[in-house]
Design a protein around this motif. Sequence first.
Motif, PDB file in Angstrom:
ATOM      1  N   VAL A 190      63.534  27.249  39.797  1.00 31.75           N
ATOM      2  CA  VAL A 190      65.135  28.166  40.055  1.00 31.75           C
ATOM      3  C   VAL A 190      66.070  26.766  40.834  1.00 31.75           C
ATOM      4  CG1 VAL A 190      66.046  29.522  42.031  1.00 31.75           C
ATOM      5  CG2 VAL A 190      63.970  30.625  40.342  1.00 31.75           C
ATOM      6  N   VAL A 191      65.729  25.856  41.963  1.00 29.72           N
ATOM      7  CA  VAL A 191      65.961  24.610  42.922  1.00 29.72           C
ATOM      8  C   VAL A 191      66.505  23.732  41.333  1.00 29.72           C
ATOM      9  CG1 VAL A 191      65.975  23.142  44.329  1.00 29.72           C
ATOM     10  CG2 VAL A 191      64.684  24.816  44.523  1.00 29.72           C
ATOM     11  N   GLU A 192      65.664  23.344  40.795  1.00 27.82           N
ATOM     12  CA  GLU A 192      66.136  22.617  39.050  1.00 27.82           C
ATOM     13  C   GLU A 192      66.966  23.200  38.693  1.00 27.82           C
ATOM     14  OE1 GLU A 192      63.835  19.851  36.285  1.00 27.82           O
ATOM     15  OE2 GLU A 192      62.552  21.428  37.188  1.00 27.82           O
ATOM     16  N   LEU A 193      67.120  23.899  38.340  1.00 22.14           N
ATOM     17  CA  LEU A 193      68.013  24.760  37.478  1.00 22.14           C
ATOM     18  C   LEU A 193      69.321  25.259  38.274  1.00 22.14           C
ATOM     19  CD1 LEU A 193      65.575  27.376  35.797  1.00 22.14           C
ATOM     20  CD2 LEU A 193      67.008  25.377  34.304  1.00 22.14           C
ATOM     21  N   ASN A 194      69.136  24.999  38.997  1.00 21.88           N
ATOM     22  CA  ASN A 194      70.543  25.788  40.251  1.00 21.88           C
ATOM     23  C   ASN A 194      71.507  24.482  40.290  1.00 21.88           C
ATOM     24  OD1 ASN A 194      72.295  26.532  41.631  1.00 21.88           O
ATOM     25  ND2 ASN A 194      71.670  25.488  43.272  1.00 21.88           N
ATOM     26  N   CYS A 252      77.816  43.204  38.823  1.00 18.75           N
ATOM     27  CA  CYS A 252      79.035  42.381  37.461  1.00 18.75           C
ATOM     28  C   CYS A 252      77.687  42.455  36.169  1.00 18.75           C
ATOM     29  CB  CYS A 252      78.980  40.942  37.646  1.00 18.75           C
ATOM     30  SG  CYS A 252      79.354  40.004  37.201  1.00 18.75           S
ATOM     31  N   LYS A 253      78.289  42.835  35.117  1.00 19.21           N
ATOM     32  CA  LYS A 253      77.859  42.870  33.893  1.00 19.21           C
ATOM     33  C   LYS A 253      77.926  41.170  33.495  1.00 19.21           C
ATOM     34  CE  LYS A 253      78.222  41.774  29.768  1.00 19.21           C
ATOM     35  NZ  LYS A 253      77.812  40.868  29.285  1.00 19.21           N
ATOM     36  N   ILE A 254      76.747  40.535  33.607  1.00 17.13           N
ATOM     37  CA  ILE A 254      76.542  39.133  33.348  1.00 17.13           C
ATOM     38  C   ILE A 254      77.139  38.463  32.092  1.00 17.13           C
ATOM     39  CG2 ILE A 254      75.220  36.653  33.376  1.00 17.13           C
ATOM     40  CD1 ILE A 254      73.103  38.614  35.287  1.00 17.13           C
ATOM     41  N   ALA A 255      77.867  37.439  32.142  1.00 17.03           N
ATOM     42  CA  ALA A 255      78.374  37.387  31.051  1.00 17.03           C
ATOM     43  C   ALA A 255      77.165  36.744  29.728  1.00 17.03           C
ATOM     44  CB  ALA A 255      79.694  35.793  31.077  1.00 17.03           C
ATOM     45  N   HIS A 256      77.138  36.844  28.408  1.00 18.37           N
ATOM     46  CA  HIS A 256      76.742  36.125  27.172  1.00 18.37           C
ATOM     47  C   HIS A 256      75.730  36.734  27.734  1.00 18.37           C
ATOM     48  CE1 HIS A 256      76.116  33.066  23.956  1.00 18.37           C
ATOM     49  NE2 HIS A 256      75.948  34.337  23.373  1.00 18.37           N
ATOM     50  N   HIS A 257      74.860  37.842  27.634  1.00 14.81           N
ATOM     51  CA  HIS A 257      73.655  38.508  27.975  1.00 14.81           C
ATOM     52  C   HIS A 257      72.685  36.520  28.787  1.00 14.81           C
ATOM     53  CE1 HIS A 257      75.226  40.104  24.804  1.00 14.81           C
ATOM     54  NE2 HIS A 257      75.487  38.979  24.083  1.00 14.81           N
ATOM     55  N   ALA A 258      73.294  36.658  29.787  1.00 16.15           N
ATOM     56  CA  ALA A 258      72.943  35.720  30.586  1.00 16.15           C
ATOM     57  C   ALA A 258      72.223  33.852  29.755  1.00 16.15           C
ATOM     58  CB  ALA A 258      71.871  36.239  30.710  1.00 16.15           C
ATOM     59  N   SER A 259      73.081  33.403  29.024  1.00 19.20           N
ATOM     60  CA  SER A 259      72.829  32.719  29.135  1.00 19.20           C
ATOM     61  C   SER A 259      73.233  31.538  29.512  1.00 19.20           C
ATOM     62  CB  SER A 259      73.990  32.758  27.691  1.00 19.20           C
ATOM     63  OG  SER A 259      74.061  31.321  27.124  1.00 19.20           O
ATOM     64  N   ARG A 260      72.956  30.442  29.416  1.00 10.74           N
ATOM     65  CA  ARG A 260      72.650  28.815  30.388  1.00 10.74           C
ATOM     66  C   ARG A 260      74.680  28.799  30.169  1.00 10.74           C
ATOM     67  NH1 ARG A 260      69.941  26.799  26.350  1.00 10.74           N
ATOM     68  NH2 ARG A 260      70.038  24.737  25.865  1.00 10.74           N
ATOM     69  N   ASN A 262      77.612  30.342  29.962  1.00 11.55           N
ATOM     70  CA  ASN A 262      78.727  31.240  30.197  1.00 11.55           C
ATOM     71  C   ASN A 262      78.449  31.421  32.127  1.00 11.55           C
ATOM     72  OD1 ASN A 262      77.796  31.735  27.560  1.00 11.55           O
ATOM     73  ND2 ASN A 262      79.695  32.579  27.101  1.00 11.55           N
ATOM     74  N   THR A 263      77.642  30.799  32.868  1.00 13.94           N
ATOM     75  CA  THR A 263      77.722  31.164  34.359  1.00 13.94           C
ATOM     76  C   THR A 263      77.431  29.605  34.718  1.00 13.94           C
ATOM     77  OG1 THR A 263      76.854  33.523  33.885  1.00 13.94           O
ATOM     78  CG2 THR A 263      76.951  32.817  36.233  1.00 13.94           C
ATOM     79  N   ASN A 264      78.406  29.671  36.044  1.00 12.21           N
ATOM     80  CA  ASN A 264      78.345  28.283  36.627  1.00 12.21           C
ATOM     81  C   ASN A 264      78.773  28.234  38.267  1.00 12.21           C
ATOM     82  OD1 ASN A 264      81.495  29.201  37.270  1.00 12.21           O
ATOM     83  ND2 ASN A 264      82.120  27.495  35.806  1.00 12.21           N
ATOM     84  N   ASN A 265      78.055  27.648  39.036  1.00 10.91           N
ATOM     85  CA  ASN A 265      78.324  28.238  40.175  1.00 10.91           C
ATOM     86  C   ASN A 265      79.219  28.578  40.715  1.00 10.91           C
ATOM     87  OD1 ASN A 265      75.152  26.647  40.003  1.00 10.91           O
ATOM     88  ND2 ASN A 265      75.429  24.703  40.805  1.00 10.91           N
ATOM     89  N   GLU A 266      80.554  28.099  40.365  1.00 10.46           N
ATOM     90  CA  GLU A 266      81.944  27.939  40.735  1.00 10.46           C
ATOM     91  C   GLU A 266      81.708  29.490  40.540  1.00 10.46           C
ATOM     92  OE1 GLU A 266      81.222  24.621  40.693  1.00 10.46           O
ATOM     93  OE2 GLU A 266      80.927  25.621  38.687  1.00 10.46           O
ATOM     94  N   LEU A 267      82.133  30.387  39.941  1.00  9.35           N
ATOM     95  CA  LEU A 267      82.093  31.869  39.650  1.00  9.35           C
ATOM     96  C   LEU A 267      81.367  32.455  41.298  1.00  9.35           C
ATOM     97  CD1 LEU A 267      83.250  33.641  38.163  1.00  9.35           C
ATOM     98  CD2 LEU A 267      81.045  33.819  36.446  1.00  9.35           C
ATOM     99  N   GLU A 291      67.860  29.812  34.541  1.00  5.71           N
ATOM    100  CA  GLU A 291      69.635  29.038  34.699  1.00  5.71           C
ATOM    101  C   GLU A 291      70.597  29.773  35.459  1.00  5.71           C
ATOM    102  OE1 GLU A 291      72.564  25.293  33.802  1.00  5.71           O
ATOM    103  OE2 GLU A 291      70.630  25.532  32.529  1.00  5.71           O
ATOM    104  N   CYS A 292      71.583  30.238  34.195  1.00  5.16           N
ATOM    105  CA  CYS A 292      71.665  31.447  34.453  1.00  5.16           C
ATOM    106  C   CYS A 292      71.320  31.787  36.013  1.00  5.16           C
ATOM    107  CB  CYS A 292      71.920  32.222  33.535  1.00  5.16           C
ATOM    108  SG  CYS A 292      73.524  33.938  33.809  1.00  5.16           S
ATOM    109  N   LEU A 293      69.797  33.100  36.057  1.00 11.95           N
ATOM    110  CA  LEU A 293      69.856  33.582  36.982  1.00 11.95           C
ATOM    111  C   LEU A 293      70.003  33.429  37.633  1.00 11.95           C
ATOM    112  CD1 LEU A 293      66.943  35.733  34.970  1.00 11.95           C
ATOM    113  CD2 LEU A 293      69.632  36.360  35.322  1.00 11.95           C
ATOM    114  N   SER A 294      69.427  31.639  37.980  1.00 11.47           N
ATOM    115  CA  SER A 294      68.641  30.520  39.186  1.00 11.47           C
ATOM    116  C   SER A 294      70.094  30.833  39.660  1.00 11.47           C
ATOM    117  CB  SER A 294      68.284  29.894  38.589  1.00 11.47           C
ATOM    118  OG  SER A 294      67.077  29.775  38.418  1.00 11.47           O
ATOM    119  N   ARG A 295      70.957  30.317  39.078  1.00 10.58           N
ATOM    120  CA  ARG A 295      72.119  30.131  40.106  1.00 10.58           C
ATOM    121  C   ARG A 295      72.727  31.177  40.526  1.00 10.58           C
ATOM    122  NH1 ARG A 295      74.511  25.459  38.132  1.00 10.58           N
ATOM    123  NH2 ARG A 295      73.667  24.316  36.015  1.00 10.58           N
TER     124      ARG A 295
END
Length: 343
Positions: A190-194, A252-260, A262-267, A291-295
């Motif tokens: 999780v840490v590495e991916l975030n 929140c419905k995660i964008a693009h089926h939790a693709s890495r 479409n979700t960034n830390n800023e969001l 990666e998406c879930l870790s963020r």
Amino acid sequence: MINIKVLKAFNGDCIIVSYGEEEKHNILIDGGQGRVCFQQLRTYVDSVKKTGNKIDLLILTHIDSDHIDGILRLLSQKTFDFSMIEEMWFNFGKGLKDMFGINGENNQVSLYDNATEISWKQGVDLEEIVRKAGIRRRLVTKLERFSVGGASITILSPSKEVLKKFSEQDKEEKKATTQIAYSNDYQKSVVELNQKEQERQISLTNKSSIACLFEFEGLSILLLGDADAEEIVKSLTELGYSKNNKLKVDFCKIAHHASRHNTNNELIQIIDCSNYIISTQQTTAGRPSKECLSRIICNSGKTISFYCNYELDWNKVFTKEEFLKYDMKFIVLGQQGVDVGEE
């Protein structure tokens, strides 16, 4: 009262938002794909009709097959009652040409007439059905706000700039932007991916996706379609939200089926949310991505509950130590969906 249903749309989206006490209102977002999803969708539409209600709004977020297929099948039924649909949001085809002044004599856009890709053919077919049926149709762009059945809906994506590019693209450009690697990232921490620099491989079709903020009687839902996180952050910033003034949403419905992509830390840092919806089964494209879930887990500052429309083996994604450290919950949604505000 708001209820969210997330149908078993294979690797796509088919989401139903129902709200109101005395008079029920219904918003249908996309139609997913696959036999099971279509059966569930048809059962839902039949139940709405039996109760004398309507679909106040049908949103087709964009024309990818995993979003458009079920809608096209539904509206192609000979027995379908088109009077059930009050309005449809559909950013495609002639409406876009008209918006940007593209006329028939000087039209360089060949995709609408000569497309070989399935989703584009489906878009053309759906546009013709909607035209013949006389369904009231609207094109929507960022920061527009609408009232639907007493609810407020604010558009966060797409921008007119993106829609213009989408209307002008050629086949080679579209093919080049939709090539995404097939792999998963479940062996990384999780840490590495975030901390990993985000790769933004987002097709122009996905960038054209309708994303919106739904608000009703003090409750709110972010419905992100397959949109680009950077575009959502821009819209929320323009609306006055920031890390110090977060947008509070119940789901929140995660964008693009939790693709890495479409979700960034800023969001995640600009919104205050504990409940995230994942709409997908596990795919060969690595979705839902760790990666998406870790963020989401690392940037929320709170314990997260993930609501899934499929039962997935999360022990293959997260270690025992990560489950203990972050205390995230994974909840499988049944046919009854989830009631917002009562979790």
